[in-house]
Design a protein around this motif. Structure first.
Motif, PDB file in Angstrom:
ATOM      1  N   MET A 161       0.857  -1.189   0.000  1.00  0.00           N
ATOM      2  CA  MET A 161       0.000   0.000   0.000  1.00  0.00           C
ATOM      3  C   MET A 161       0.890   1.236   0.000  1.00  0.00           C
ATOM      4  SD  MET A 161      -2.962  -1.561   0.097  1.00  0.00           S
ATOM      5  CE  MET A 161      -4.071  -0.163   0.261  1.00  0.00           C
TER       6      MET A 161
ATOM      7  N   PRO B 230     -21.006  15.032   3.642  1.00  0.00           N
ATOM      8  CA  PRO B 230     -20.041  14.179   2.942  1.00  0.00           C
ATOM      9  C   PRO B 230     -20.743  13.151   2.054  1.00  0.00           C
ATOM     10  CG  PRO B 230     -19.620  14.217   5.319  1.00  0.00           C
ATOM     11  CD  PRO B 230     -20.926  14.900   5.093  1.00  0.00           C
TER      12      PRO B 230
ATOM     13  N   LEU C 104     -20.013   9.522  -0.470  1.00  0.00           N
ATOM     14  CA  LEU C 104     -19.095   8.443  -0.834  1.00  0.00           C
ATOM     15  C   LEU C 104     -19.521   7.878  -2.181  1.00  0.00           C
ATOM     16  CD1 LEU C 104     -16.695   6.736   0.356  1.00  0.00           C
ATOM     17  CD2 LEU C 104     -18.412   5.045   0.954  1.00  0.00           C
TER      18      LEU C 104
ATOM     19  N   VAL D 288     -16.593   1.870  -5.038  1.00  0.00           N
ATOM     20  CA  VAL D 288     -16.426   0.721  -4.145  1.00  0.00           C
ATOM     21  C   VAL D 288     -14.961   0.289  -4.150  1.00  0.00           C
ATOM     22  CG1 VAL D 288     -17.027  -1.706  -3.805  1.00  0.00           C
ATOM     23  CG2 VAL D 288     -18.782  -0.095  -4.508  1.00  0.00           C
ATOM     24  N   VAL D 289     -14.482  -0.147  -2.994  1.00  0.00           N
ATOM     25  CA  VAL D 289     -13.106  -0.638  -2.883  1.00  0.00           C
ATOM     26  C   VAL D 289     -13.050  -2.082  -3.358  1.00  0.00           C
ATOM     27  CG1 VAL D 289     -11.128  -0.940  -1.347  1.00  0.00           C
ATOM     28  CG2 VAL D 289     -12.766   0.887  -0.905  1.00  0.00           C
ATOM     29  N   GLY D 290     -12.927  -2.235  -4.672  1.00  0.00           N
ATOM     30  CA  GLY D 290     -12.806  -3.564  -5.238  1.00  0.00           C
ATOM     31  C   GLY D 290     -11.752  -3.535  -6.329  1.00  0.00           C
TER      32      GLY D 290
ATOM     33  N   GLU E 144     -12.948   3.990  -4.082  1.00  0.00           N
ATOM     34  CA  GLU E 144     -14.004   4.799  -3.480  1.00  0.00           C
ATOM     35  C   GLU E 144     -13.450   6.202  -3.240  1.00  0.00           C
ATOM     36  OE1 GLU E 144     -15.346   3.282   0.306  1.00  0.00           O
ATOM     37  OE2 GLU E 144     -13.420   3.640   1.287  1.00  0.00           O
TER      38      GLU E 144
ATOM     39  N   LEU F 284     -14.324   9.684  -1.095  1.00  0.00           N
ATOM     40  CA  LEU F 284     -15.089  10.378  -0.055  1.00  0.00           C
ATOM     41  C   LEU F 284     -14.838  11.872  -0.220  1.00  0.00           C
ATOM     42  CD1 LEU F 284     -16.691  10.395   2.662  1.00  0.00           C
ATOM     43  CD2 LEU F 284     -14.500  10.054   3.819  1.00  0.00           C
TER      44      LEU F 284
ATOM     45  N   GLU G 215     -15.603  15.627   1.278  1.00  0.00           N
ATOM     46  CA  GLU G 215     -16.073  16.345   2.454  1.00  0.00           C
ATOM     47  C   GLU G 215     -15.777  17.833   2.300  1.00  0.00           C
ATOM     48  OE1 GLU G 215     -14.933  13.811   6.247  1.00  0.00           O
ATOM     49  OE2 GLU G 215     -13.471  13.545   4.626  1.00  0.00           O
TER      50      GLU G 215
ATOM     51  N   ARG H 213     -12.023  18.368   1.085  1.00  0.00           N
ATOM     52  CA  ARG H 213     -11.118  17.271   1.432  1.00  0.00           C
ATOM     53  C   ARG H 213     -11.622  16.038   0.693  1.00  0.00           C
ATOM     54  NH1 ARG H 213     -10.458  14.285   7.334  1.00  0.00           N
ATOM     55  NH2 ARG H 213      -8.730  12.929   6.721  1.00  0.00           N
TER      56      ARG H 213
ATOM     57  N   SER I   2     -10.847  12.029  -0.141  1.00  0.00           N
ATOM     58  CA  SER I   2     -10.080  10.869   0.314  1.00  0.00           C
ATOM     59  C   SER I   2     -10.406   9.670  -0.557  1.00  0.00           C
ATOM     60  CB  SER I   2     -10.419  10.549   1.771  1.00  0.00           C
ATOM     61  OG  SER I   2     -10.308  11.719   2.563  1.00  0.00           O
ATOM     62  N   VAL I   3      -9.360   8.977  -0.988  1.00  0.00           N
ATOM     63  CA  VAL I   3      -9.530   7.898  -1.958  1.00  0.00           C
ATOM     64  C   VAL I   3      -8.927   6.600  -1.416  1.00  0.00           C
ATOM     65  CG1 VAL I   3      -8.794   7.095  -4.248  1.00  0.00           C
ATOM     66  CG2 VAL I   3      -9.496   9.480  -3.932  1.00  0.00           C
ATOM     67  N   ASN I   4      -9.687   5.515  -1.532  1.00  0.00           N
ATOM     68  CA  ASN I   4      -9.134   4.176  -1.321  1.00  0.00           C
ATOM     69  C   ASN I   4      -9.160   3.465  -2.668  1.00  0.00           C
ATOM     70  OD1 ASN I   4      -8.544   4.040   1.511  1.00  0.00           O
ATOM     71  ND2 ASN I   4     -10.758   4.034   1.889  1.00  0.00           N
TER      72      ASN I   4
ATOM     73  N   ARG J 276     -25.423   1.332  -1.131  1.00  0.00           N
ATOM     74  CA  ARG J 276     -26.091   2.621  -0.904  1.00  0.00           C
ATOM     75  C   ARG J 276     -27.238   2.842  -1.872  1.00  0.00           C
ATOM     76  NH1 ARG J 276     -22.897   5.571   2.527  1.00  0.00           N
ATOM     77  NH2 ARG J 276     -21.196   4.166   3.088  1.00  0.00           N
TER      78      ARG J 276
ATOM     79  N   PRO K 173     -19.225   7.015   6.386  1.00  0.00           N
ATOM     80  CA  PRO K 173     -17.847   6.916   5.901  1.00  0.00           C
ATOM     81  C   PRO K 173     -16.928   8.037   6.396  1.00  0.00           C
ATOM     82  CG  PRO K 173     -19.390   7.375   4.105  1.00  0.00           C
ATOM     83  CD  PRO K 173     -20.208   7.023   5.302  1.00  0.00           C
ATOM     84  N   ALA K 174     -17.485   9.234   6.636  1.00  0.00           N
ATOM     85  CA  ALA K 174     -16.628  10.333   7.080  1.00  0.00           C
ATOM     86  C   ALA K 174     -16.049  10.073   8.473  1.00  0.00           C
ATOM     87  CB  ALA K 174     -17.415  11.645   7.069  1.00  0.00           C
TER      88      ALA K 174
ATOM     89  N   ARG L 176     -14.611   7.390   9.163  1.00  0.00           N
ATOM     90  CA  ARG L 176     -13.397   6.590   8.860  1.00  0.00           C
ATOM     91  C   ARG L 176     -13.195   5.465   9.881  1.00  0.00           C
ATOM     92  NH1 ARG L 176     -12.805  11.500   6.764  1.00  0.00           N
ATOM     93  NH2 ARG L 176     -11.517  11.807   4.911  1.00  0.00           N
TER      94      ARG L 176
ATOM     95  N   ASP M 278      -1.476  -5.614   4.315  1.00  0.00           N
ATOM     96  CA  ASP M 278      -1.387  -4.909   3.029  1.00  0.00           C
ATOM     97  C   ASP M 278      -2.678  -4.991   2.226  1.00  0.00           C
ATOM     98  OD1 ASP M 278       0.993  -3.578   2.887  1.00  0.00           O
ATOM     99  OD2 ASP M 278       2.140  -5.350   2.262  1.00  0.00           O
TER     100      ASP M 278
ATOM    101  N   VAL N 199      -8.547  -0.839   2.813  1.00  0.00           N
ATOM    102  CA  VAL N 199      -9.705  -0.649   3.689  1.00  0.00           C
ATOM    103  C   VAL N 199     -10.787   0.115   2.942  1.00  0.00           C
ATOM    104  CG1 VAL N 199      -8.276  -0.607   5.771  1.00  0.00           C
ATOM    105  CG2 VAL N 199      -8.862   1.554   4.631  1.00  0.00           C
ATOM    106  N   ALA N 200     -12.008   0.083   3.488  1.00  0.00           N
ATOM    107  CA  ALA N 200     -13.101   0.912   2.979  1.00  0.00           C
ATOM    108  C   ALA N 200     -13.606   1.760   4.141  1.00  0.00           C
ATOM    109  CB  ALA N 200     -14.228   0.038   2.432  1.00  0.00           C
ATOM    110  N   PHE N 201     -13.997   3.013   3.822  1.00  0.00           N
ATOM    111  CA  PHE N 201     -14.364   3.957   4.879  1.00  0.00           C
ATOM    112  C   PHE N 201     -15.570   3.484   5.698  1.00  0.00           C
ATOM    113  CE2 PHE N 201     -12.146   7.070   1.997  1.00  0.00           C
ATOM    114  CZ  PHE N 201     -11.055   7.249   2.835  1.00  0.00           C
TER     115      PHE N 201
ATOM    116  N   GLY O 192     -19.085  -5.579  -3.210  1.00  0.00           N
ATOM    117  CA  GLY O 192     -17.902  -5.173  -3.961  1.00  0.00           C
ATOM    118  C   GLY O 192     -16.651  -5.051  -3.119  1.00  0.00           C
ATOM    119  N   PHE O 193     -16.814  -4.903  -1.816  1.00  0.00           N
ATOM    120  CA  PHE O 193     -15.660  -4.825  -0.922  1.00  0.00           C
ATOM    121  C   PHE O 193     -15.466  -6.179  -0.235  1.00  0.00           C
ATOM    122  CE2 PHE O 193     -13.922  -3.667   3.391  1.00  0.00           C
ATOM    123  CZ  PHE O 193     -12.640  -3.377   2.952  1.00  0.00           C
TER     124      PHE O 193
END
Lengths: 104, 295, 235
Positions: free
Chosen positions: A1, A19, A21, A24-26, A31, A33, A35, A75, A77-79, B14, B32-33, B35, B45, B48-50, B74-75
């Protein structure tokens, strides 16, 4: 990472929203976010990505994104799990649309 | 008609919640905000997802207050970790205080998240206990199952601990996924690449015919919504009489179908003519063809 | 420890437990209290028949012996992995067992779990983890999956998993990990009849596994996260 951080000063502050979102984290996806950061005067974008060593590509994609929208007081934020630059751009645009759209 | 459908299968957690509940009514808890991500994934390694792959909150359904949780397939395939599971448990326990009309669980999960396997297993156990506590308090817990990853592992048990399951043909429900069985026991036990076999074993149509799922709907968020509204007045029944009756049904199922080697044999035994055509029928045709033939 | 030795040690005054294949059921006396004992032997995979038998024994206890404490002593290598069990809806059979134990709990039966040999994954979830309090013997094996299999499925190097498991209880096999995370109340040492009596006297009144996990440092987020979702204000 790997974690990356970009900050852009100046731009137009949007109306303050809740905020949102998007995405999806796949695998091959991410994803985003978004804000409000009222009064910060900047747009900060923090990225955590599973694909290590692509900082220069992120820089280009995020530069383009900021040039397109020119927003501050945000702000973002990305995953990310190895999305292509095209997918990243698309998700960032969707994320901003969703964030601003919630005002309507 | 299809043009007006909003696929439940294709939607994210969602999107499903927003389509299912009264427009604009959903309010998220621990969103999600905040976190509130898994602390167990970064050391391995893993991303994560919020929201740790689950969205929980309150909304309205046909004007009535409900609590709702939706897993994001999906996660990590909707797998349950410490935070994910605790969000579901907290949501269910909130129902004990708020007494909503119902708790809706939009399940989509492969079960326990292996990266945090012990925490996930315990979390699923806590969700089960919370579901049964909510039902014991007279509040119905309703399950919606129609996502891409189905509902397996511990979440398959959780789903059956609830009052009712609404499933689509695309929905799947079971304990051990076909891939897990194939990997452990060999392809001759369960060929996970045989799509037709997988769907007729764990898919919505078979689950509905067997009595494991209560309502079969088309792959449409609106259809799930209508089914959930109709189930809002479900009265939980965990009495000795109710469980004696369930025991009798499950014993009869073993007696009647225990030697069947395939879902087709079970459908035949149910007196359904030309069972091989069932997978080809759309939801309405299927319901007509199997009316009064469920186990 | 094998089941017969276990029962002798738990119930020195005797018991009437009957064995039927992998399943056993009966009662024993702890002090002045009769206890219903329901369990399995030989690391039995829990399939539809066994889940139904366990549930039947719970219903029988509720019907014939109102209020009698129930001891689950299940030895299981996991859920039975088979096409047939899935075809018949094995998860529904396991959920039925969970509902029957809820009925017992709601009617005032204490439900105690004792892992005396093996408790694995779905078999654990559908048995001892359903108890109000789960205890274990020191040599018990408790896990979701062994590390080599976990490495194959997650594609995480085995060495990394082994390395991390020395400092984290969160994924590796072992009773101590489940104690640290709050799922196993205690490990019974010494006199088992006394341990049983003590456990019955100290039954939790609610699901306190999150609190134990937090206090013991093995699972620090489950309690506060659930508490926030339960109590945070909503607009």
């Amino acid at each position: 990472m790997e974690t990356l951080r970009f900050e852009y000063l100046g731009g137009t502050p949007p109306a303050v929203q809740a905020p949102t979102l998007t995405g999806v984290v796949g695998s091959g996806n991410l994803e985003v976010l978004v804000e409000a950061a009222p009064g910060s005067g900047s747009c900060v974008i923090e990225i955590t990505t599973a694909a290590v060593g692509f900082g220069h590509i992120w820089q280009a994609v995020i530069d383009d994104f900021h040039a397109r929208h020119g927003l501050c007081d945000l702000r973002i934020s990305v995953n990310d799990v190895g999305a292509t630059p095209a997918v990243v751009s698309l998700r960032l645009d969707q994320a901003i649309e969703t964030f601003l759209g919630d005002a309507a | 008609m299809n043009a007006h459908r909003h696929s439940y299968y294709e939607a994210g957690a969602r999107e499903r919640l927003h389509g299912l509940l009264d427009a604009g009514s959903f309010r998220e808890l621990l969103g999600p905000a905040e976190r509130m991500t898994s602390p167990h994934l970064p050391p391995l390694d893993a991303p994560v997802a919020f929201d740790d792959g689950v969205v929980v909150g309150r909304g309205r359904l046909a004007g009535r207050s409900v609590l709702a949780g939706a897993q994001e397939g999906g996660f990590n395939g909707g797998a349950v970790g410490e935070v994910h599971g605790a969000k579901l448990t907290g949501l269910l326990e909130r129902a004990l205080d708020e007494r909503p009309a119902a708790v809706l669980l939009l399940v989509e999960s492969g079960g326990v998240r292996l990266h945090e396997a012990n925490a996930g297993l315990i979390a699923v156990s806590e969700v089960m206990r919370a579901v049964l506590a909510v039902r014991s308090a007279g509040i119905p817990v309703l399950v919606l199952d129609g996502g891409q990853f189905g509902c397996f592992g511990g979440m398959g048990i959780v789903a059956r601990c609830c009052d009712a399951i609404v499933i689509s043909e695309e929905g799947r429900l079971g304990l051990s996924g076909p891939e897990v069985i194939e990997t452990t026991c060999g392809v001759e036990e369960f060929d996970s690449r045989d799509r037709a076999l997988v769907w007729r074993t764990v898919g919505g149509k078979h689950r509905y015919l067997l009595g494991e799922a209560d309502v079969l709907v088309a792959d449409d968020i609106g259809a799930f919504r209508e089914a959930a509204i109709r189930l809002l007045d479900t009265v939980p029944d965990l009495s000795l009489d109710a469980l004696d009756a369930e025991h009798g049904r499950l014993a009869a199922r073993l007696e009647r179908f225990g030697t069947c080697r395939d879902a087709l044999d079970i459908w035949s035994a149910l007196g359904i003519g030309q069972p091989a055509r069932l997978p080809l029928l759309d939801t309405d045709e299927f319901l007509t063809a199997t009316a009064d033939r469920r186990a | 420890m094998d089941a017969r030795t276990l029962l002798e040690q738990l119930f020195p005054a005797g018991h009437d437990v009957r064995f039927d294949g992998a399943f056993f059921h009966g009662s024993g006396r702890s002090g002045t209290t009769d206890i219903a004992v329901i369990g399995t032997v030989d690391a039995a995979p829990i399939g539809v028949e066994l889940a139904l038998a366990l549930a039947g024994a719970v219903l029988d206890t509720v019907r014939r012996h109102p209020g009698r404490p129930i001891l689950l002593a299940v030895d299981t290598a996991g859920q039975r992995l088979s096409h047939r069990d899935e075809l018949l809806g094995i998860n529904g059979y396991m959920a039925h067992l969970a509902k029957c134990l809820t009925l017992a709990r709601n009617r005032g039966h204490k439900v105690l779990g004792l892992v005396y040999s093996k408790a694995v994954s779905g078999g654990f979830l559908a048995s001892s983890l359903l108890a109000d309090a789960c205890h274990a013997l020191p040599g018990a094996e408790v896990m979701v999956m062994n590390l080599p299999a976990m490495a194959r499925v997650t594609k995480i190097p085995l060495e990394k998993l082994q390395d991390l498991s020395r400092s984290s209880p969160v994924f590796a096999p072992g009773v101590a990990n489940y104690v640290a995370m709050g799922a196993v109340e205690s490990v019974w040492q010494g006199n088992l009849a006394e341990a049983l009596a003590a456990a019955l006297a100290g039954m939790p009144q609610h699901d306190r596994r999150r609190e134990l996990g937090e206090a013991r440092g093995g699972r620090r987020l489950a309690r506060p996260v659930a508490a926030r979702v339960r109590s945070d204000a909503l607009a």
